[in-house]
Enzyme design. Sequence first.
Site, PDB file in Angstrom:
ATOM      1  N   GLY A  54       0.850  -1.196   0.000  1.00 29.16           N
ATOM      2  CA  GLY A  54       0.000   0.000   0.000  1.00 29.16           C
ATOM      3  C   GLY A  54       0.878   1.236   0.000  1.00 29.16           C
ATOM      4  N   GLY A  59      -0.158  -5.196   0.708  1.00 27.96           N
ATOM      5  CA  GLY A  59      -1.375  -4.925  -0.045  1.00 27.96           C
ATOM      6  C   GLY A  59      -1.487  -5.719  -1.335  1.00 27.96           C
ATOM      7  N   GLU A 104       5.321  -6.521   7.577  1.00 29.31           N
ATOM      8  CA  GLU A 104       4.771  -5.389   8.345  1.00 29.31           C
ATOM      9  C   GLU A 104       5.324  -5.209   9.751  1.00 29.31           C
ATOM     10  OE1 GLU A 104       1.973  -6.240   5.048  1.00 29.31           O
ATOM     11  OE2 GLU A 104       3.009  -7.490   6.503  1.00 29.31           O
ATOM     12  N   ASP A 149      -1.702  -7.284   7.625  1.00 29.55           N
ATOM     13  CA  ASP A 149      -3.144  -7.064   7.510  1.00 29.55           C
ATOM     14  C   ASP A 149      -3.707  -7.615   6.195  1.00 29.55           C
ATOM     15  OD1 ASP A 149      -1.878  -5.084   5.982  1.00 29.55           O
ATOM     16  OD2 ASP A 149      -3.354  -3.548   6.471  1.00 29.55           O
TER      17      ASP A 149
END
Length: 375
Positions: free
Chosen positions: A87, A135, A158, A166
Amino acid sequence: RLRALNRLQVILQHLKMSKQTDSAAEVLLEKKGGAGVITLNRPKALNALNLSMIQQMYSQIKTWEQDPETFLIIIKGAGGKAFCAGGDIRAITEAGKVGDKLSQDFFRGEYRLNNAIGTCKKPYVALIDGITMGGGVGVSVHGHFRVATEKTTFAMPETAIGLFPDVGGGYFLPRLSGKIGYYLALTGCRLKGRDVLKVGIATHFVESEKLPALEKDLIALKSPSKEKIADLLNSYHMKCTIDQEKEFVLDEHMEKINSLFSANSMEEIVKKLKQDGSPFAMKQLETINKMSPTSLKLTLRQLREGASMSLQEVLRMEYRLSQACMKGHDFYEGVRAVLLDKDQSPKWKPAALEEVSDEFVDNCFKPLGNDDLKL
């Protein structure tokens, strides 16, 4: 006058379509034959997702899902280097620092997109050629088919930037065999090529240079069912001999991974690694010691809880965690150290696992009332 109006509509429609396929667009959404084709088109940024791309993809997938003339959806990345490296972390960081809405909207939009892919009624084929992280995993792993190549690099890194794996990581990671998902989540370990298939992230493995031909064949399928798509992917997969003889990179360590990463707490995992003392265990310990202690604790609990949740429940839980991270210290410090100043020496607060209280962790998982993610 009616004809003039119709002509105007045709021109407008054409302009709208050409806008979608304009090479300057950050995401290309094209209809080719019976296929909807999504091309992530920010090669300079390794096709990292921003909010506008996420929103466009979401509404287009929803439209294609309802369209009787669209039989499958294909997603790929432009530029040959990355499928999608994650992301747009910089934008989120800037927004979070000043309390801008983007730090809510981005995660909300991204997780809704992950859910749309996970529940998509049309077969969804992700060509994960090149770097596929964060992402990028979220817009591929929840689909029916994921085609890796010798150029694929997978990781959920992450914990190194004060975040947690996530995009539904709490759903797919604990469902990988043994404790390998926990290992990948906590250490950010990178897997390449055929190993991405062997661990269960990819469903097929095809040579990178064969992808254009595969895409063409997918588009040419007449009223493609999931079975027909699977048959076509299988035929390409069977013909691919690259690295066929190579052993899975973690094969010799699987027993250790399964026992060391089955502990109920981060402190216990660390203790087990120290007690084990093997070169492999020591290397993992060194890696874990660099990660955000807060992220490690959130991640372990996220996976343990996610193991028995639906994808929707996991995304709701992860949205709560994302907002806790936006309010904390470590995410901004991690982004600074890894992506901005690149000094690779983040100063985590708290700096030790023992200082991250259970109460703090519990609070990060609490419902957000009206602000909870709605799917």
